[in-house]
Write a protein that holds these residues in place. Sequence first.
Motif, PDB file in Angstrom:
ATOM      1  N   VAL A  72       9.988   0.383 -40.138  1.00  0.00           N
ATOM      2  CA  VAL A  72       9.805  -0.728 -39.214  1.00  0.00           C
ATOM      3  C   VAL A  72       9.930  -0.189 -37.800  1.00  0.00           C
ATOM      4  N   ASP A  73       8.915  -0.425 -36.987  1.00  0.00           N
ATOM      5  CA  ASP A  73       8.929   0.068 -35.610  1.00  0.00           C
ATOM      6  C   ASP A  73       9.740  -0.850 -34.714  1.00  0.00           C
ATOM      7  N   PRO A  74      10.340  -0.305 -33.649  1.00  0.00           N
ATOM      8  CA  PRO A  74      11.038  -1.159 -32.686  1.00  0.00           C
ATOM      9  C   PRO A  74      10.085  -2.183 -32.072  1.00  0.00           C
ATOM     10  N   GLY A  75      10.552  -3.410 -31.914  1.00  0.00           N
ATOM     11  CA  GLY A  75       9.769  -4.440 -31.258  1.00  0.00           C
ATOM     12  C   GLY A  75       8.694  -5.073 -32.112  1.00  0.00           C
ATOM     13  N   GLU A  76       8.772  -4.948 -33.437  1.00  0.00           N
ATOM     14  CA  GLU A  76       7.800  -5.622 -34.294  1.00  0.00           C
ATOM     15  C   GLU A  76       8.492  -6.631 -35.194  1.00  0.00           C
ATOM     16  N   ILE A  77       7.717  -7.606 -35.656  1.00  0.00           N
ATOM     17  CA  ILE A  77       8.200  -8.564 -36.644  1.00  0.00           C
ATOM     18  C   ILE A  77       7.616  -8.176 -37.995  1.00  0.00           C
ATOM     19  N   LEU A  78       8.487  -7.916 -38.938  1.00  0.00           N
ATOM     20  CA  LEU A  78       8.083  -7.615 -40.313  1.00  0.00           C
ATOM     21  C   LEU A  78       8.570  -8.730 -41.212  1.00  0.00           C
ATOM     22  N   SER A  79       7.709  -9.187 -42.099  1.00  0.00           N
ATOM     23  CA  SER A  79       8.128 -10.127 -43.131  1.00  0.00           C
ATOM     24  C   SER A  79       8.101  -9.438 -44.486  1.00  0.00           C
ATOM     25  N   ILE A  80       9.185  -9.566 -45.199  1.00  0.00           N
ATOM     26  CA  ILE A  80       9.261  -9.084 -46.572  1.00  0.00           C
ATOM     27  C   ILE A  80       9.094 -10.296 -47.472  1.00  0.00           C
ATOM     28  N   VAL A  81       8.005 -10.340 -48.216  1.00  0.00           N
ATOM     29  CA  VAL A  81       7.694 -11.515 -49.025  1.00  0.00           C
ATOM     30  C   VAL A  81       7.668 -11.142 -50.496  1.00  0.00           C
ATOM     31  N   GLY A  82       7.996 -12.125 -51.307  1.00  0.00           N
ATOM     32  CA  GLY A  82       7.988 -11.940 -52.746  1.00  0.00           C
ATOM     33  C   GLY A  82       8.655 -13.127 -53.411  1.00  0.00           C
ATOM     34  N   PRO A  83       8.465 -13.293 -54.709  1.00  0.00           N
ATOM     35  CA  PRO A  83       9.060 -14.426 -55.419  1.00  0.00           C
ATOM     36  C   PRO A  83      10.568 -14.255 -55.564  1.00  0.00           C
ATOM     37  N   ASN A  84      11.227 -15.304 -56.017  1.00  0.00           N
ATOM     38  CA  ASN A  84      12.659 -15.220 -56.284  1.00  0.00           C
ATOM     39  C   ASN A  84      12.930 -14.127 -57.315  1.00  0.00           C
ATOM     40  N   GLY A  85      13.983 -13.357 -57.063  1.00  0.00           N
ATOM     41  CA  GLY A  85      14.339 -12.291 -57.991  1.00  0.00           C
ATOM     42  C   GLY A  85      13.561 -11.012 -57.813  1.00  0.00           C
TER      43      GLY A  85
END
Length: 263
Positions: A34-47
Motif C-alpha cells: 500500500v503506497d502512502p496517500g492512497e485509499i485501499l479497500s480489502i473486500v471479500g465475504p464474511n470469513g
Amino acid sequence: MNNDTVNGHPALSMQGVWVRYGSAVVLEDIYLTVDPGEILSIVGPNGSGKSTLLRTAMGFTPPSAGEVRVYGLPPADIRRSGLVGYLPQRSAYNADFPLSAFDVVAMSRYARATIVERLHTEDRKEIDSALDRVEMSQHRDRHFGSLSGGERQRVLIARALALHPRMLILDEPSTGLDAVAQDNFYRLLVDLRDNEGMTIIIVSHDIGSVSAIVDRVACLKQKIHFHGRPSDGMPTEALEKVFGRDVYFLHHDQNCETCRRAR
C-alpha cells in the motif's frame, strides 16, 4: 518518531504472509503493498480473512510465515508511535455511559498520560481540532450515545486523528449506516486523503459501495485474487473465486458527487 523515519517506505508491505490457527489456514501467501496517500479497500465475504489481515498488519496477530512492515518497521513499533489509527469493527460502547463526544475523543489523549494526569491545554486543542476536522465541533458536548450512527463514526475517526496518524485502518466502518450517512462518511475519507495525504485501508464485504472512492481494491478470500484499480475492471474469474458466481458489480453514475470528488 519523525517524518524521516517513515519517508521512502511503503505505508504497508506484506511479503509472503501466512496466518494459521492450528491446522487451519486463514491467510495464504499474501503479497500486498500500500503506497502512502492512497485509499485501499480489502473486500471479500464474511470469513474470508479480512479482519485477520488487518490484525496482522497492526501487529495484533503474528504471521506464521512471511514479513510485515509498516512504514519500514515492525507493526508493533509503529502502533506504539501513534502513526496508525485503528477503528475496529462495530466499536463497542455503552450508550448509557455519560460520555460526550469530546470525552470519547479525549480517550486517545488520556492513553498517553499517567493515571494521575489530567488533560493539558494542548490536549484540549488537539481534541477540538480533531472534532473540527470531521465536522463534529457543534456536537462536542452531546452525549455520544445520542448521536446517529454516522456521527458516532465521525467521532471515532476524530479519536484516531487526535494522535496525528499517517494511516487509518477501518474495519467495516459503514456497517449500520444508511445510504446518506455512508456517502457522507466516504466523502470524509476522500477529504482526508486529498487534503492531508492520509493513507486509508478500508475492509468491506461490499465491493460496490467503496469502488467510487478507492485507489485500489484487493479481493481477498484466504489469498488475494485481485489487486488493482477498480477502473481496470476485475476479472470475472477472480470475482467468482471470492464472491461466487451470483455476483453483480454496480458502477456509480458519472454524475455522482462522491465519484467526482474521488477522481
